[in-house]
Scaffold this motif. Structure first.
Motif, mmCIF file in Angstrom:
data_model
loop_
_atom_site.group_PDB
_atom_site.id
_atom_site.type_symbol
_atom_site.label_atom_id
_atom_site.label_comp_id
_atom_site.label_asym_id
_atom_site.label_seq_id
_atom_site.Cartn_x
_atom_site.Cartn_y
_atom_site.Cartn_z
ATOM 1 N N TRP A 1 -14.982 8.985 35.027
ATOM 2 C CA TRP A 1 -14.506 8.648 36.391
ATOM 3 C C TRP A 1 -14.721 9.838 37.334
ATOM 4 O O TRP A 1 -15.102 9.651 38.486
ATOM 5 N N TYR B 1 -2.240 -5.423 33.733
ATOM 6 C CA TYR B 1 -3.282 -4.393 33.589
ATOM 7 C C TYR B 1 -3.725 -4.237 32.133
ATOM 8 O O TYR B 1 -3.050 -4.713 31.214
ATOM 9 N N VAL B 2 -4.876 -3.596 31.971
ATOM 10 C CA VAL B 2 -5.401 -3.305 30.632
ATOM 11 C C VAL B 2 -5.094 -1.844 30.322
ATOM 12 O O VAL B 2 -4.884 -1.048 31.242
ATOM 13 N N PRO B 3 -5.056 -1.460 29.047
ATOM 14 C CA PRO B 3 -5.366 -2.244 27.848
ATOM 15 C C PRO B 3 -4.153 -2.997 27.336
ATOM 16 O O PRO B 3 -3.003 -2.684 27.667
ATOM 17 N N GLU C 1 0.072 -0.181 26.947
ATOM 18 C CA GLU C 1 0.140 1.236 27.325
ATOM 19 C C GLU C 1 -0.779 2.090 26.436
ATOM 20 O O GLU C 1 -0.637 2.104 25.210
ATOM 21 N N ASN C 2 -1.651 2.803 27.125
ATOM 22 C CA ASN C 2 -2.624 3.659 26.409
ATOM 23 C C ASN C 2 -1.957 4.585 25.405
ATOM 24 O O ASN C 2 -2.456 4.760 24.294
ATOM 25 N N CYS D 1 -9.665 2.360 31.730
ATOM 26 C CA CYS D 1 -9.053 3.247 30.734
ATOM 27 C C CYS D 1 -9.057 2.635 29.341
ATOM 28 O O CYS D 1 -9.012 3.360 28.335
ATOM 29 N N SER E 1 -2.414 10.752 30.743
ATOM 30 C CA SER E 1 -1.967 9.507 31.377
ATOM 31 C C SER E 1 -1.278 9.753 32.723
ATOM 32 O O SER E 1 -1.653 9.172 33.742
ATOM 33 N N HIS F 1 -6.923 -11.887 37.101
ATOM 34 C CA HIS F 1 -6.115 -11.914 35.871
ATOM 35 C C HIS F 1 -6.512 -13.051 34.943
ATOM 36 O O HIS F 1 -5.691 -13.622 34.239
ATOM 37 N N LYS G 1 -3.233 8.872 36.432
ATOM 38 C CA LYS G 1 -2.521 8.347 37.598
ATOM 39 C C LYS G 1 -2.921 9.042 38.898
ATOM 40 O O LYS G 1 -2.796 8.468 39.979
HETATM 41 N N1 GSH Z 1 0.375 2.578 32.306
HETATM 42 C C1 GSH Z 1 -0.820 1.877 31.908
HETATM 43 C C2 GSH Z 1 -1.804 1.911 33.061
HETATM 44 C C3 GSH Z 1 -3.083 1.204 32.711
HETATM 45 C C4 GSH Z 1 -3.999 1.089 33.933
HETATM 46 O O1 GSH Z 1 -3.883 1.849 34.902
HETATM 47 N N2 GSH Z 1 -4.954 0.147 33.840
HETATM 48 C C5 GSH Z 1 -5.863 -0.100 34.929
HETATM 49 C C6 GSH Z 1 -7.308 0.090 34.475
HETATM 50 S S1 GSH Z 1 -7.664 1.754 34.070
HETATM 51 C C7 GSH Z 1 -5.723 -1.537 35.367
HETATM 52 O O2 GSH Z 1 -5.771 -2.448 34.561
HETATM 53 N N3 GSH Z 1 -5.531 -1.751 36.686
HETATM 54 C C8 GSH Z 1 -5.400 -3.039 37.256
HETATM 55 C C9 GSH Z 1 -4.028 -3.317 37.768
HETATM 56 O O3 GSH Z 1 -3.183 -2.392 37.790
HETATM 57 O O4 GSH Z 1 -3.781 -4.445 38.150
HETATM 58 C C10 GSH Z 1 -1.420 2.498 30.652
HETATM 59 O O5 GSH Z 1 -1.419 3.729 30.534
HETATM 60 O O6 GSH Z 1 -1.887 1.766 29.769
#
Ligand code: GSH
Length: 195
Positions: free
Chosen positions: A160, A51-53, A65-66, A10, A99, A35, A104
């Motif tokens: 996706w 997690y990213v970003p 958070e996006n 994302c 989002s 990580h 999700k």
């Molecule tokens: N709530 C976060 C969710 C971000 C998210 O789902 N990132 C995914 C990649 S699309 C990720 O890094 N997943 C790996 C993990 O959760 O460990 C946002 O909206 O920024």
């Protein structure tokens, strides 16, 4: 500024938005399994959520958070904001939908432990949400003639969906083609090793 990303995740939406905004920024690739960053440091020291970003500013502050990162970019580059007096709230409305209702909903599809039935249910939900947002376009993009940060987030969801053979409504296919044709998108995809 440093954008922490994983190829095709994302975070690609934030990457495209930063390119579009013409912001000077560096990229740091995150291995989401370990990580670790490419230089061996732990990403958890940057973003304990793992997690990213994440967007790190020159003073060391980290924004995650996006929705927050994309809104920050749109606030600072009004060309990527939704138009009108109420535009900022309409943009947040779309970002929240993408989002929480689309992004999700993919979770079981990416979860190796999910059953085929769970994956199929998730795909059906994504399809339904794409149908819903497909009726809200007011031009080639979500907000008419100009792309906003929400279009870039939606674009990643469409990549996706395509990869997972989820049917994409026609208007969204056209939106994805428009976005894919933008030079900044080509740059972002190349930088992530996807083009
Ligand atoms: N709530 C976060 C969710 C971000 C998210 O789902 N990132 C995914 C990649 S699309 C990720 O890094 N997943 C790996 C993990 O959760 O460990 C946002 O909206 O920024």
């Amino acid at each position: 500024m440093i954008l922490y990303y994983s190829p095709g995740a994302c975070s690609l939406a934030d990457h495209i938005a930063l390119e579009e905004a013409g912001r000077k920024f560096a990229l740091a690739k995150v291995d989401l399994k370990t990580h670790k960053l490419e230089d061996g440091r732990s990403y958890l020291d940057i973003n304990p959520k793992g997690y990213v970003p994440a967007l790190q500013f020159d003073d060391g502050q980290v924004l995650t958070e996006n929705i927050a990162i994309l809104t920050f970019i749109a606030d600072n580059y009004p060309g990527l904001m939704a138009p009108g007096q109420f535009g900022r709230y309409r943009l947040l409305e779309k970002l929240a939908f993408i989002s929480t209702e689309i992004h999700k909903s993919f979770a079981p599809i990416f979860n190796p432990a999910a059953t085929e039935e769970e994956k199929a249910t998730a795909a059906g939900k994504v399809r339904k949400r794409l149908d819903e947002i497909s009726t809200q376009l007011t031009g080639p993009y979500l907000f008419g003639e100009h792309a906003t940060v929400a279009d870039f987030y939606l674009f990643v969801m469409l990549l996706w969906a395509e990869k997972n053979k989820i049917e994409i409504p026609k208007s969204l296919k056209t939106l994805a083609e428009h976005i894919r044709a933008r030079p900044t998108v080509e740059i972002a995809l190349r930088q992530e090793g996807l083009a």
